[in-house]
Design an enzyme around this catalytic site. Sequence first.
Site, short mmCIF file in Angstrom:
data_model
loop_
_atom_site.label_atom_id
_atom_site.label_comp_id
_atom_site.label_asym_id
_atom_site.label_seq_id
_atom_site.Cartn_x
_atom_site.Cartn_y
_atom_site.Cartn_z
N SER A 1 -2.90 -60.29 -58.09
CA SER A 1 -2.21 -59.76 -56.91
C SER A 1 -2.65 -60.52 -55.65
O SER A 1 -3.83 -60.61 -55.35
CB SER A 1 -2.53 -58.27 -56.74
OG SER A 1 -2.05 -57.54 -57.85
N HIS B 1 3.15 -59.42 -60.37
CA HIS B 1 2.83 -60.51 -61.28
C HIS B 1 4.13 -61.15 -61.75
O HIS B 1 5.12 -60.47 -62.02
CB HIS B 1 2.02 -59.99 -62.47
CG HIS B 1 0.65 -59.51 -62.09
ND1 HIS B 1 -0.48 -60.26 -62.30
CD2 HIS B 1 0.25 -58.37 -61.49
CE1 HIS B 1 -1.53 -59.58 -61.85
NE2 HIS B 1 -1.11 -58.44 -61.36
N ARG C 1 -0.31 -62.02 -66.87
CA ARG C 1 -1.57 -61.38 -67.28
C ARG C 1 -1.30 -60.03 -67.95
O ARG C 1 -0.49 -59.24 -67.47
CB ARG C 1 -2.46 -61.21 -66.06
CG ARG C 1 -3.72 -60.40 -66.30
CD ARG C 1 -4.54 -60.24 -65.03
NE ARG C 1 -5.64 -61.19 -64.96
CZ ARG C 1 -6.24 -61.56 -63.83
NH1 ARG C 1 -5.81 -61.08 -62.67
NH2 ARG C 1 -7.26 -62.40 -63.85
N THR C 2 -2.01 -59.78 -69.04
CA THR C 2 -1.97 -58.47 -69.69
C THR C 2 -3.25 -57.72 -69.34
O THR C 2 -4.34 -58.26 -69.48
CB THR C 2 -1.85 -58.62 -71.22
OG1 THR C 2 -0.61 -59.25 -71.54
CG2 THR C 2 -1.90 -57.26 -71.90
N HIS C 3 -3.10 -56.49 -68.87
CA HIS C 3 -4.25 -55.67 -68.50
C HIS C 3 -4.64 -54.74 -69.64
O HIS C 3 -3.79 -54.34 -70.45
CB HIS C 3 -3.95 -54.85 -67.25
CG HIS C 3 -3.74 -55.68 -66.02
ND1 HIS C 3 -2.56 -56.36 -65.78
CD2 HIS C 3 -4.56 -55.94 -64.96
CE1 HIS C 3 -2.67 -57.01 -64.63
NE2 HIS C 3 -3.86 -56.78 -64.11
N GLU D 1 -10.83 -45.31 -58.86
CA GLU D 1 -12.11 -44.66 -59.07
C GLU D 1 -12.27 -43.46 -58.12
O GLU D 1 -11.63 -43.37 -57.08
CB GLU D 1 -13.26 -45.65 -58.84
CG GLU D 1 -13.20 -46.89 -59.70
CD GLU D 1 -12.11 -47.86 -59.27
OE1 GLU D 1 -11.83 -47.98 -58.05
OE2 GLU D 1 -11.50 -48.49 -60.16
N SER E 1 -9.41 -56.09 -64.17
CA SER E 1 -9.12 -57.30 -64.93
C SER E 1 -10.35 -58.21 -64.92
O SER E 1 -11.43 -57.80 -64.50
CB SER E 1 -7.91 -58.04 -64.33
OG SER E 1 -8.23 -58.54 -63.04
N ASN F 1 -8.48 -53.55 -50.30
CA ASN F 1 -8.73 -52.25 -49.66
C ASN F 1 -10.19 -51.89 -49.82
O ASN F 1 -10.86 -52.36 -50.76
CB ASN F 1 -7.87 -51.17 -50.31
CG ASN F 1 -8.04 -51.15 -51.84
OD1 ASN F 1 -7.30 -51.84 -52.56
ND2 ASN F 1 -9.02 -50.40 -52.32
#
Length: 267
Positions: A35, A67, A88-90, A189, A208, A231
Amino acid sequence: MTESQDPRALAQQAADTIAELTGVERHDIALTLGSGWGKAADVIGETVAVVPAEQVPGFHTSGVPGHSGTLRSIRLANGKHALIIGARTHLYEGKGVRAVVHGVRTAAAAGAGIMILTNGAGGVDPAFRAGEAVLISDHLNLTATSPLEGANFTDLTDLYTPRLRDIARSAEPSLQEGVYVQLPGPHYETPAEIHYLRTIGGQIVGMSTTLEAIAAREAGMEILGFSLITNPAAGMGDPLSHEEVLEEGRAAEPHLAELLKRVVALL
Protein backbone atom coordinates in the site's frame (compact mmCIF):
# COMPACT_ATOMS: atom_id res chain seq x y z
CA MET A 1 -2.04 -23.92 -4.98
CA THR A 2 -2.79 -27.13 -3.07
CA GLU A 3 -0.88 -28.78 -0.27
CA SER A 4 0.08 -31.64 -2.62
CA GLN A 5 1.98 -29.33 -4.98
CA ASP A 6 5.74 -28.89 -4.62
CA PRO A 7 6.05 -25.12 -3.94
CA ARG A 8 9.46 -24.85 -5.56
CA ALA A 9 8.36 -26.67 -8.68
CA LEU A 10 5.35 -24.37 -8.91
CA ALA A 11 7.60 -21.32 -8.47
CA GLN A 12 9.82 -22.55 -11.32
CA GLN A 13 6.74 -23.09 -13.48
CA ALA A 14 5.62 -19.53 -12.68
CA ALA A 15 9.08 -18.14 -13.46
CA ASP A 16 9.14 -19.96 -16.80
CA THR A 17 5.69 -18.55 -17.62
CA ILE A 18 6.83 -15.01 -16.74
CA ALA A 19 9.88 -15.40 -19.00
CA GLU A 20 7.64 -16.58 -21.84
CA LEU A 21 5.01 -13.86 -21.43
CA THR A 22 7.45 -10.97 -20.91
CA GLY A 23 10.22 -12.09 -23.26
CA VAL A 24 12.73 -11.49 -20.45
CA GLU A 25 14.75 -14.61 -19.66
CA ARG A 26 16.08 -13.41 -16.29
CA HIS A 27 15.07 -10.78 -13.74
CA ASP A 28 17.86 -9.46 -11.52
CA ILE A 29 15.86 -7.88 -8.70
CA ALA A 30 12.25 -8.12 -7.55
CA LEU A 31 9.98 -5.71 -5.70
CA THR A 32 6.72 -6.46 -3.91
CA LEU A 33 4.85 -3.18 -3.79
CA GLY A 34 2.46 -2.77 -0.86
CA SER A 35 0.00 0.00 0.00
CA GLY A 36 1.36 3.38 -1.10
CA TRP A 37 4.29 1.96 -3.06
CA GLY A 38 2.64 1.07 -6.37
CA LYS A 39 3.62 4.23 -8.28
CA ALA A 40 7.27 3.15 -8.10
CA ALA A 41 6.53 0.71 -10.92
CA ASP A 42 5.97 3.70 -13.21
CA VAL A 43 9.25 5.49 -12.52
CA ILE A 44 12.08 3.03 -11.86
CA GLY A 45 12.56 2.09 -15.50
CA GLU A 46 10.98 1.18 -18.84
CA THR A 47 8.04 -1.21 -18.66
CA VAL A 48 8.64 -4.21 -20.93
CA ALA A 49 5.43 -6.13 -20.17
CA VAL A 50 2.51 -6.24 -17.75
CA VAL A 51 1.00 -9.65 -17.01
CA PRO A 52 -2.32 -10.23 -15.21
CA ALA A 53 -1.52 -12.32 -12.14
CA GLU A 54 -4.07 -15.01 -12.92
CA GLN A 55 -2.15 -15.90 -16.12
CA VAL A 56 0.82 -17.09 -14.05
CA PRO A 57 0.68 -20.43 -12.17
CA GLY A 58 0.13 -20.04 -8.43
CA PHE A 59 -0.85 -16.35 -8.53
CA HIS A 60 -4.28 -14.86 -7.91
CA THR A 61 -5.91 -11.52 -8.55
CA SER A 62 -5.20 -9.39 -5.48
CA GLY A 63 -8.02 -9.48 -2.94
CA VAL A 64 -6.93 -6.24 -1.26
CA PRO A 65 -7.84 -2.72 -2.43
CA GLY A 66 -4.70 -0.76 -3.30
CA HIS A 67 -2.82 -3.70 -4.84
CA SER A 68 -2.52 -3.93 -8.63
CA GLY A 69 -3.01 -7.66 -9.23
CA THR A 70 -0.36 -7.72 -11.97
CA LEU A 71 3.24 -8.75 -12.54
CA ARG A 72 5.38 -6.24 -14.42
CA SER A 73 8.77 -6.58 -16.09
CA ILE A 74 10.86 -3.39 -16.11
CA ARG A 75 14.15 -2.67 -17.85
CA LEU A 76 16.37 -0.52 -15.64
CA ALA A 77 18.75 2.16 -16.87
CA ASN A 78 21.73 -0.16 -16.30
CA GLY A 79 20.22 -2.83 -18.55
CA LYS A 80 19.15 -5.12 -15.74
CA HIS A 81 15.54 -6.19 -15.28
CA ALA A 82 13.24 -5.81 -12.30
CA LEU A 83 10.16 -7.93 -11.61
CA ILE A 84 7.35 -6.01 -9.91
CA ILE A 85 4.99 -8.19 -7.88
CA GLY A 86 1.70 -6.36 -7.47
CA ALA A 87 -0.26 -9.49 -6.61
CA ARG A 88 0.66 -10.07 -2.97
CA THR A 89 -1.30 -12.73 -1.10
CA HIS A 90 -1.88 -12.04 2.59
CA LEU A 91 -2.12 -14.69 5.27
CA TYR A 92 -5.62 -13.56 6.26
CA GLU A 93 -6.94 -14.39 2.78
CA GLY A 94 -6.93 -18.05 3.81
CA LYS A 95 -4.97 -19.43 0.86
CA GLY A 96 -2.19 -20.82 3.06
CA VAL A 97 1.42 -19.92 3.76
CA ARG A 98 2.70 -21.39 0.51
CA ALA A 99 0.54 -18.94 -1.43
CA VAL A 100 1.76 -16.04 0.73
CA VAL A 101 5.40 -16.64 -0.23
CA HIS A 102 4.83 -17.85 -3.80
CA GLY A 103 5.73 -14.43 -5.21
CA VAL A 104 9.10 -14.41 -3.45
CA ARG A 105 9.91 -17.96 -4.50
CA THR A 106 8.92 -17.15 -8.08
CA ALA A 107 11.20 -14.10 -8.04
CA ALA A 108 14.09 -16.27 -6.88
CA ALA A 109 13.34 -18.85 -9.57
CA ALA A 110 13.28 -16.01 -12.13
CA GLY A 111 16.88 -15.18 -11.19
CA ALA A 112 16.43 -12.30 -8.74
CA GLY A 113 19.18 -12.03 -6.14
CA ILE A 114 17.64 -9.04 -4.34
CA MET A 115 14.11 -8.91 -2.92
CA ILE A 116 12.65 -5.53 -1.97
CA LEU A 117 9.59 -5.90 0.28
CA THR A 118 7.37 -2.91 0.99
CA ASN A 119 4.18 -2.41 2.97
CA GLY A 120 1.86 0.07 4.59
CA ALA A 121 1.89 -0.26 8.37
CA GLY A 122 0.99 1.30 11.68
CA GLY A 123 3.49 3.25 13.74
CA VAL A 124 4.03 1.71 17.17
CA ASP A 125 7.01 3.94 17.91
CA PRO A 126 5.79 7.55 18.33
CA ALA A 127 9.02 8.71 16.66
CA PHE A 128 7.54 7.59 13.32
CA ARG A 129 5.00 9.94 11.76
CA ALA A 130 2.25 9.15 9.27
CA GLY A 131 3.50 9.46 5.69
CA GLU A 132 7.09 8.52 6.57
CA ALA A 133 9.03 5.68 4.96
CA VAL A 134 10.96 3.58 7.49
CA LEU A 135 13.63 0.96 6.81
CA ILE A 136 12.93 -2.43 8.35
CA SER A 137 15.94 -3.38 10.48
CA ASP A 138 14.55 -6.64 11.91
CA HIS A 139 11.21 -8.28 12.55
CA LEU A 140 8.98 -10.12 15.00
CA ASN A 141 6.97 -12.84 13.29
CA LEU A 142 3.86 -13.24 15.47
CA THR A 143 1.83 -15.17 12.91
CA ALA A 144 2.51 -18.49 14.70
CA THR A 145 3.63 -20.03 11.40
CA SER A 146 6.58 -20.24 9.00
CA PRO A 147 7.00 -20.71 5.26
CA LEU A 148 9.72 -23.28 5.91
CA GLU A 149 8.73 -26.94 6.07
CA GLY A 150 10.48 -29.89 7.67
CA ALA A 151 13.89 -29.76 9.31
CA ASN A 152 14.91 -26.61 7.46
CA PHE A 153 16.87 -24.62 10.03
CA THR A 154 17.51 -21.33 8.23
CA ASP A 155 19.56 -18.64 9.98
CA LEU A 156 17.80 -15.25 10.14
CA THR A 157 20.67 -13.18 11.54
CA ASP A 158 20.90 -9.91 9.59
CA LEU A 159 17.79 -10.97 7.65
CA TYR A 160 17.33 -7.43 6.30
CA THR A 161 20.69 -7.10 4.57
CA PRO A 162 22.91 -4.40 6.17
CA ARG A 163 24.61 -3.72 2.81
CA LEU A 164 21.28 -2.87 1.20
CA ARG A 165 20.17 -0.76 4.16
CA ASP A 166 23.40 1.23 3.83
CA ILE A 167 22.62 1.79 0.15
CA ALA A 168 19.10 2.95 1.01
CA ARG A 169 20.46 5.43 3.55
CA SER A 170 22.94 6.73 0.99
CA ALA A 171 19.96 7.44 -1.28
CA GLU A 172 18.01 9.12 1.54
CA PRO A 173 20.10 9.85 4.67
CA SER A 174 17.05 10.87 6.73
CA LEU A 175 15.62 7.32 6.71
CA GLN A 176 14.88 5.94 10.16
CA GLU A 177 14.93 2.21 10.97
CA GLY A 178 12.54 0.07 12.97
CA VAL A 179 11.55 -3.44 14.00
CA TYR A 180 8.51 -4.62 12.04
CA VAL A 181 5.88 -6.89 13.61
CA GLN A 182 3.58 -9.08 11.53
CA LEU A 183 0.28 -10.21 13.00
CA PRO A 184 -2.21 -12.40 11.11
CA GLY A 185 -5.00 -9.82 10.69
CA PRO A 186 -7.31 -8.89 9.09
CA HIS A 187 -8.52 -7.00 12.17
CA TYR A 188 -6.43 -4.17 13.54
CA GLU A 189 -4.84 -4.48 16.95
CA THR A 190 -6.25 -3.41 20.30
CA PRO A 191 -4.51 -0.69 22.31
CA ALA A 192 -3.45 -3.38 24.80
CA GLU A 193 -1.84 -5.40 22.01
CA ILE A 194 0.03 -2.34 20.78
CA HIS A 195 1.29 -1.72 24.31
CA TYR A 196 2.50 -5.34 24.38
CA LEU A 197 4.25 -4.99 21.01
CA ARG A 198 6.01 -1.84 22.16
CA THR A 199 7.11 -3.62 25.34
CA ILE A 200 8.71 -6.49 23.42
CA GLY A 201 10.53 -4.20 20.98
CA GLY A 202 8.11 -3.74 18.08
CA GLN A 203 8.12 -0.35 16.35
CA ILE A 204 5.97 -0.96 13.24
CA VAL A 205 2.98 -3.28 12.88
CA GLY A 206 1.35 -4.80 9.81
CA MET A 207 -0.04 -7.93 8.19
CA SER A 208 2.61 -8.92 5.63
CA THR A 209 6.35 -9.12 4.90
CA THR A 210 7.91 -11.33 7.61
CA LEU A 211 6.93 -14.66 6.03
CA GLU A 212 8.07 -13.38 2.64
CA ALA A 213 11.41 -12.28 4.10
CA ILE A 214 11.98 -15.70 5.65
CA ALA A 215 11.25 -17.43 2.34
CA ALA A 216 13.56 -15.01 0.54
CA ARG A 217 16.40 -15.80 2.95
CA GLU A 218 15.82 -19.53 2.47
CA ALA A 219 16.08 -18.94 -1.30
CA GLY A 220 19.43 -17.19 -0.87
CA MET A 221 18.26 -13.68 -1.68
CA GLU A 222 19.36 -10.38 -0.15
CA ILE A 223 16.43 -8.53 1.40
CA LEU A 224 15.55 -4.86 1.75
CA GLY A 225 12.37 -3.88 3.59
CA PHE A 226 10.44 -0.61 3.78
CA SER A 227 7.29 0.36 5.66
CA LEU A 228 5.15 3.37 4.88
CA ILE A 229 3.73 4.56 8.20
CA THR A 230 0.09 5.07 7.28
CA ASN A 231 -1.24 5.84 10.76
CA PRO A 232 -0.39 5.78 14.45
CA ALA A 233 -1.18 2.34 15.89
CA ALA A 234 -4.28 1.62 17.98
CA GLY A 235 -4.61 3.76 21.09
CA MET A 236 -2.17 6.37 19.75
CA GLY A 237 -4.58 8.37 17.59
CA ASP A 238 -7.96 8.17 15.88
CA PRO A 239 -9.81 4.86 15.25
CA LEU A 240 -8.23 2.88 12.41
CA SER A 241 -9.66 2.22 8.95
CA HIS A 242 -8.43 0.77 5.67
CA GLU A 243 -9.63 3.92 3.93
CA GLU A 244 -7.15 5.90 6.05
CA VAL A 245 -4.38 3.52 4.99
CA LEU A 246 -5.24 4.00 1.31
CA GLU A 247 -5.55 7.78 1.66
CA GLU A 248 -2.16 8.10 3.36
CA GLY A 249 -0.67 5.81 0.74
CA ARG A 250 -1.98 7.94 -2.11
CA ALA A 251 -0.58 11.09 -0.51
CA ALA A 252 2.86 9.51 -0.04
CA GLU A 253 3.08 7.78 -3.43
CA PRO A 254 5.18 10.39 -5.29
CA HIS A 255 7.84 10.54 -2.57
CA LEU A 256 7.93 6.75 -2.13
CA ALA A 257 8.26 6.23 -5.86
CA GLU A 258 11.22 8.60 -6.07
CA LEU A 259 12.82 6.96 -3.04
CA LEU A 260 12.67 3.50 -4.63
CA LYS A 261 13.85 4.91 -7.95
CA ARG A 262 17.00 6.28 -6.27
CA VAL A 263 17.59 3.11 -4.27
CA VAL A 264 17.14 0.75 -7.24
CA ALA A 265 19.54 2.87 -9.32
CA LEU A 266 22.26 2.16 -6.75
CA LEU A 267 21.81 -1.63 -6.65
